[in-house]
Design an enzyme around this catalytic site. Structure first.
Site, PDB file in Angstrom:
ATOM      1  N   HIS A   1     -40.301  27.615  63.746  1.00 36.11           N
ATOM      2  CA  HIS A   1     -40.819  28.297  62.726  1.00 36.11           C
ATOM      3  C   HIS A   1     -41.350  29.600  63.397  1.00 36.11           C
ATOM      4  CE1 HIS A   1     -40.011  25.591  59.555  1.00 36.11           C
ATOM      5  NE2 HIS A   1     -40.892  24.707  59.869  1.00 36.11           N
TER       6      HIS A   1
ATOM      7  N   ASP B   1     -34.077  19.029  62.432  1.00 39.11           N
ATOM      8  CA  ASP B   1     -35.644  18.899  61.754  1.00 39.11           C
ATOM      9  C   ASP B   1     -35.422  19.150  60.277  1.00 39.11           C
ATOM     10  OD1 ASP B   1     -38.841  19.441  62.297  1.00 39.11           O
ATOM     11  OD2 ASP B   1     -38.281  20.284  60.470  1.00 39.11           O
TER      12      ASP B   1
ATOM     13  N   HIS C   1     -37.018  20.814  58.112  1.00 35.80           N
ATOM     14  CA  HIS C   1     -37.145  22.362  57.641  1.00 35.80           C
ATOM     15  C   HIS C   1     -36.253  23.210  58.644  1.00 35.80           C
ATOM     16  CE1 HIS C   1     -40.909  20.285  57.424  1.00 35.80           C
ATOM     17  NE2 HIS C   1     -41.146  20.780  56.310  1.00 35.80           N
TER      18      HIS C   1
ATOM     19  N   ASP D   1     -39.166  14.508  60.900  1.00 29.82           N
ATOM     20  CA  ASP D   1     -39.381  14.375  59.581  1.00 29.82           C
ATOM     21  C   ASP D   1     -38.244  14.249  58.589  1.00 29.82           C
ATOM     22  OD1 ASP D   1     -38.540  16.901  60.335  1.00 29.82           O
ATOM     23  OD2 ASP D   1     -40.360  17.950  59.720  1.00 29.82           O
TER      24      ASP D   1
HETATM   25 ZN   LIG Z   1     -40.017  19.959  60.168  1.00 30.83          ZN
END
Ligand SMILES: [Zn+2]
Length: 343
Positions: free
Chosen positions: A125, A162, A164, A249
């Site tokens: 991120h 991931d 995200h 995740d």
């Molecule tokens: Zn993540």
């Protein structure tokens, strides 16, 4: 020296984003305990290697580097509402990026077969001048940029599974055809980016592939997406190195996620990417840890991935070989990517 390299360091455990934070030191404590609880004849732990400022600034601005450096020794600083540092976070972040660079270097030079950087803080991120979503420096983007510059590579493929979207990685290489960024992620969800129509810009047009997913996708869908999109695209792109933003995740019990992937699924995905790397780039495949907030689930997933990387066990074999039905999203991705790729 040959085998699977790992980056492991107690310094990463000293990065403490605060009590009750899901990205807690307990994540790596559990992973390192798992490593110590059995023998791993083919795993090689690398020595600590801190990234230099010149390496971090391949991706981040010097001003941002200075901002993170200033947190050193401070009890805590908030960089964004989710992202807080502790006195040794800066050092941990340097060792995470530096460790991944070293792993990539040894794999490219044929000293190691492949590798997994078991590091924190995570990275995908983090943007050029901004910490976000538990991430300080963008480890995988820095390692990819380093491989282009120092090893003279022309084509690096990043696979980000991931939960995200890896906004920081995508934006770093959005206009750069030398890095092909592929991401599966829950959508719409944090951080908000990663739509189908985000396919790159300028010379980088066609070198970003997003697969935004609703909740509830599991082993079959994830392996089918790798088989039906990543395999054909990689065969056309011919990467010289495959890097993986491995987030756990997407595990079925993860407290932040809505996906249904099991240990078998993680093993199958690793298996598909390993055979692809063997087919296309001499097996050069390096994983780095991103998210994963169910402590036992992420640990079990990583154990299976390490078995696959070092070539032991049979986890995920059947799943990786089976041909699951095509998930609905593939047709939508195909439409958006039609000017660039056939799959
Ligand atoms: Zn993540």
């Amino acid at each position: 020296m040959s085998g699977t390299g790992i980056v492991r360091d107690d310094l990463f455990i000293d990065h403490d984003p605060g009590e009750w934070h899901p990205e807690s030191p307990a994540r790596l404590e559990a992973i390192y305990r798992m490593l110590d609880n059995r023998t791993w004849p083919h795993l090689i732990t690398l020595d600590r290697r801190m990234a230099a400022k010149e390496e971090i600034t391949l991706v981040h601005t010097p001003a941002y580097f200075g901002k993170i450096a200033q947190t050193q020794g401070r009890s805590s600083s908030y960089l964004d509402p989710d992202t807080r540092t502790s006195p040794r976070s800066f050092e941990a972040a340097l060792a995470a990026a530096g460790g991944l660079i070293q792993l990539v270097e040894l794999v490219l030079e044929g000293e190691l077969d492949n590798g997994f950087a078991l590091v924190r803080p995570p990275g995908h991120h983090a943007e050029t001048d901004r910490a976000m979503g538990f991430c300080l420096f963008n480890n995988i983007a820095i390692a990819a940029a380093w491989a282009l510059k120092s090893e003279g590579l022309s084509r690096v493929m990043i696979v980000d599974w991931d939960l995200h979207h890896g906004n920081g990685t995508q934006y770093t290489f959005y206009e750069n055809p030398r890095v092909l960024y592929f991401s599966t992620h829950q959508y719409p969800y944090y951080p908000g980016s990663g739509g189908l129509s985000e396919t790159g810009r300028g010379r980088g047009e066609g070198f970003t592939i997003n697969v935004p997913l609703g909740r509830g996708h599991g082993d079959q869908e994830y392996t089918a997406i790798l088989q039906r999109i990543v395999q054909p695209v990689a065969r056309a792109y011919q990467p010289e190195l495959i890097l993986v933003s491995a987030g756990f995740d997407i595990y079925f019990q993860d407290p932040l996620g809505g996906m249904k992937v099991t240990e078998e699924g993680f093993a199958a995905m690793a298996r598909i990417l390993k055979s692809l790397a063997e087919e296309l780039c001499g097996g050069r495949l390096v994983f780095t840890l991103e998210g994963g907030y169910h402590i036992d689930g992420q640990t079990a997933g990583i154990e299976k991935v390490l078995e696959v990387l070092q070539g032991s066990g049979s986890a995920g074999e059947k799943l990786a070989r089976s041909e699951a039905p095509e998930p609905k999203i593939v047709e939508a991705v195909r439409r958006h990517q039609a000017p660039y790729w056939k799959f």
